[in-house]
Structure formats: C-alpha cells, structure tokens
Write a protein that holds these residues in place. Sequence first.
Motif, mmCIF file in Angstrom:
data_model
loop_
_atom_site.group_PDB
_atom_site.id
_atom_site.type_symbol
_atom_site.label_atom_id
_atom_site.label_comp_id
_atom_site.label_asym_id
_atom_site.label_seq_id
_atom_site.Cartn_x
_atom_site.Cartn_y
_atom_site.Cartn_z
ATOM 1 N N TYR A 118 26.461 -108.375 19.707
ATOM 2 C CA TYR A 118 25.370 -108.911 20.511
ATOM 3 C C TYR A 118 25.140 -110.413 20.320
ATOM 4 O O TYR A 118 24.752 -111.107 21.247
ATOM 5 C CB TYR A 118 24.071 -108.169 20.164
ATOM 6 C CG TYR A 118 24.179 -106.680 20.353
ATOM 7 C CD1 TYR A 118 24.124 -106.110 21.625
ATOM 8 C CD2 TYR A 118 24.361 -105.846 19.258
ATOM 9 C CE1 TYR A 118 24.236 -104.736 21.797
ATOM 10 C CE2 TYR A 118 24.475 -104.477 19.424
ATOM 11 C CZ TYR A 118 24.413 -103.923 20.697
ATOM 12 O OH TYR A 118 24.535 -102.576 20.868
ATOM 13 N N PHE A 119 25.386 -110.909 19.108
ATOM 14 C CA PHE A 119 25.024 -112.304 18.841
ATOM 15 C C PHE A 119 26.131 -113.041 18.113
ATOM 16 O O PHE A 119 26.430 -114.192 18.404
ATOM 17 C CB PHE A 119 23.726 -112.349 18.015
ATOM 18 C CG PHE A 119 23.174 -113.732 17.816
ATOM 19 C CD1 PHE A 119 22.490 -114.377 18.835
ATOM 20 C CD2 PHE A 119 23.340 -114.397 16.606
ATOM 21 C CE1 PHE A 119 21.987 -115.657 18.651
ATOM 22 C CE2 PHE A 119 22.839 -115.670 16.411
ATOM 23 C CZ PHE A 119 22.159 -116.299 17.440
ATOM 24 N N GLY A 120 26.742 -112.370 17.133
ATOM 25 C CA GLY A 120 27.754 -113.009 16.300
ATOM 26 C C GLY A 120 27.246 -113.161 14.881
ATOM 27 O O GLY A 120 26.279 -113.884 14.640
ATOM 28 N N CYS A 121 27.872 -112.449 13.924
ATOM 29 C CA CYS A 121 27.394 -112.455 12.542
ATOM 30 C C CYS A 121 27.529 -113.827 11.895
ATOM 31 O O CYS A 121 26.641 -114.275 11.173
ATOM 32 C CB CYS A 121 28.163 -111.417 11.730
ATOM 33 S SG CYS A 121 27.963 -109.730 12.319
ATOM 34 N N MET A 122 28.650 -114.505 12.148
ATOM 35 C CA MET A 122 28.869 -115.827 11.563
ATOM 36 C C MET A 122 27.845 -116.820 12.110
ATOM 37 O O MET A 122 27.267 -117.617 11.361
ATOM 38 C CB MET A 122 30.288 -116.300 11.861
ATOM 39 C CG MET A 122 30.724 -117.514 11.078
ATOM 40 S SD MET A 122 31.141 -117.107 9.378
ATOM 41 C CE MET A 122 31.793 -118.680 8.796
ATOM 42 N N LYS A 123 27.603 -116.744 13.412
ATOM 43 C CA LYS A 123 26.641 -117.657 14.033
ATOM 44 C C LYS A 123 25.241 -117.421 13.473
ATOM 45 O O LYS A 123 24.517 -118.375 13.147
ATOM 46 C CB LYS A 123 26.636 -117.464 15.553
ATOM 47 C CG LYS A 123 25.671 -118.381 16.291
ATOM 48 C CD LYS A 123 25.703 -118.122 17.790
ATOM 49 C CE LYS A 123 24.699 -119.016 18.515
ATOM 50 N NZ LYS A 123 24.680 -118.729 19.978
ATOM 51 N N PHE A 124 24.857 -116.149 13.330
ATOM 52 C CA PHE A 124 23.528 -115.832 12.811
ATOM 53 C C PHE A 124 23.374 -116.333 11.379
ATOM 54 O O PHE A 124 22.351 -116.942 11.029
ATOM 55 C CB PHE A 124 23.281 -114.323 12.866
ATOM 56 C CG PHE A 124 21.961 -113.910 12.275
ATOM 57 C CD1 PHE A 124 20.815 -113.899 13.056
ATOM 58 C CD2 PHE A 124 21.855 -113.564 10.935
ATOM 59 C CE1 PHE A 124 19.587 -113.538 12.507
ATOM 60 C CE2 PHE A 124 20.645 -113.202 10.387
ATOM 61 C CZ PHE A 124 19.512 -113.186 11.170
#
Length: 383
Positions: A118-124
């Motif tokens: 949904y969002f991106g773990c690395m980005k979060f």
Amino acid sequence: MLTFNRHIAHLDMDTFFVSVEHLRNPKLIGKPILIGGNNARGVVASCSYEARKFGIHSAMPMKTALRLCKHAIIVKSDFEAYSKYSRLVTDVIQDSVPLYEKASIDEFYIDLSGMDKYFGCMKFTDELKTKIRKESGLPVTYGLASNKVVSKVATNEVKPNGQIEIPFGNEKGFLAPLSIMKIPGVGKETGYKLLKMGVETVKVLSEIPVEYLQNLMGKSGTDLWRKANGIDESPVIPYREQKSISTENTFQQDTIDLTFLNAELTRMTESIAYELRTQNKLTGCITVKIRYTDFQTYTKQRSIPYTNADGILLKEVKSLFTQLYERRQLIRLIGVRFTHLIPGTHQIDLFQDTQEDIALYQAIDSVKKRFGEKLLISAGGII
C-alpha cells in the motif's frame, strides 16, 4: 489463502548517550567522548565513534580507556536526560506505527508487514527516521528485513546514520560473509569455541549440520544454526507501558513503628528490584501505596530515570513514603510498584559506580540466584 512476507524494521539510536550529550553541548561533536563516571575507578558506559578508533568500548574500565586515548573527554552520565529522550522517541514511534517493540532504552523493532502493498516499507521507515530526527534531534540507523535477527544485524552493518533493506530471500547471502561475532547472542565464550573449530564466517557456520551443533551446544546450538541461516519467526512483542512488578504487605497488627516500616520498604524494594534484574528489565516509574487502619488508601508515584539498581530505587521509595505518610493513623498495609518497564540489563555503570561497586552488585545477585533472594538482604531490611 492470502499470504505476505514479514517486514520487520530494527531502529537503533546511534551512540544514543553520546548523541544526547551532543545536543546538550554541541562543542563536543567530533571529539573522543567517554560517558560514565567522572573518576578513573569508574567504567565507560558509552563512547563516541571518535573514541572507538582508539579501541575503546563500553564496559571498559575508565582508567584503561584514558590510557588508550589520553585526550578523551569524560562526560558524567545523566540518566535522567537519557530517559527523557528515550520517552520522546518512544512517543514519536507510538504516534506513527500500530505495532512496535521497545527492545531497550534506544532500540526498537517495528512490524510493517503488509505495508509494502500500500505504501512501501522502506519509504515509511525512512519518513519515520526523518520524523524522529526532526522532533528529537537524534540520529537513527535502521535495517529492514523479513525477521528480527537479520534486521538487527543489518542495522549494525550500516551505522552510523544509515539505512538498508535486505530483500526477502536474500537473508543467507547477506549474512554469509560476516564474522560469526556479528550474530546476536554470540558472546566471547561461544565465539572462541567456534573460532577454535575454524568457524570464522556465518557461511561456514550455516553449513554445519544442525545435529552437530545440537550435540556441541544443546538447544542454543539449534538457535545458532537458525540465526546463521537467517531463520527467525519471533514476533514483534507489543510495547505496553502498563506492565508492572509490585509487592505489598498487610500487617498482622496495624502499626506506626517507622523503624519497622522502613525495614519493610527496604525488604520489599530489594525483592522486586532483584525481580527486575532477573527479567532484564528497567523501571521508569515508582508507586508507593499506604492503607490506614480505617481502610482509606493513598498512593503517590514518580517518574524516574530508567534503572533497576537497589540503591537508587530504595532512595526514591523512601522519599515517596515520607511525602505520602502525613497522618498519624496506624498503617495496615504498604505496597511498592514499578511500572513503565522496558527491556534492559543492569545499568550500574551509568550511575558513576566504581568497578568495585559493580563487582559487589553482581556478586550479591549471584548469591541470590544460587541460594534464594531471601538469604541475602541489606542491613536496612533487618529489624
């Protein structure tokens, strides 16, 4: 059935204690700093990367550290400040993620499983790192992987102020070239035993039959083999502030004998402080409870720097009792409770204890562990 890979982020506050001192005194940035007692008989609680270049490490006698780096700057530790910043970072994480584990005063695990869709773990995690730096001023390093063991190792490989992601399926390849000493839980004794066998890298360790390691080390051999192969299903344990350790005593006869009451407070505090240490926990809040002969009950609590040291806890408990006990009624019950618990080993060195003090405390706990905690109590607990 819908399935997805786990995504676990391990966050570590780089040289946490030193970084806090940098915020308090920016002139210390770039200097070889030793955090701990302000005398040569103390030990090093933490040190800057500049000091580590000289071979200095935590738990080293201050005298030895000063021999290795004569121009090092000793900064007296302030655990009250460190606790304040730890709580600040915890608040930022709590407001940002649904599931996290506070592994120590400066270390966190965050479960981001499913967020990649949904969002991106690395980005979060990168945005969380930026938010922590903005709101606390502290640098963060993080490793993102499919489990806690690999994410922790990854974090340690990119310090300071780094970030890395180990894609699912790459765990063994990432660990393979590393020294066996990089595996969490491999101490000097186990490491020396493996090195004598010619096992220097994680790759070699991972190729040893698990049955052989079981015969060599028992259950810990199985755990070691699993870690070397990047296998770890341990969950992120939700952090809950309300967990507590407590004790109370209802007297057979109501009393106002302060000598007796102080002895009871000493005995009770030392008992649950020892329980803290056996569970490798620190407390950040103390509550004292009094119930009078008419059954009216009063409590008083105080936030304190994280600790599990008898002397510090007892001083705070008696101070709270003195403030709370204002009435001249008979007392039928007293209680002591520790809350705001976090994982953490005995932080003796952070309170300016000498090497002799540390040896004494460790000997006391060793006797209690072997023969029972009631066998050894301080003089203040005897009436």
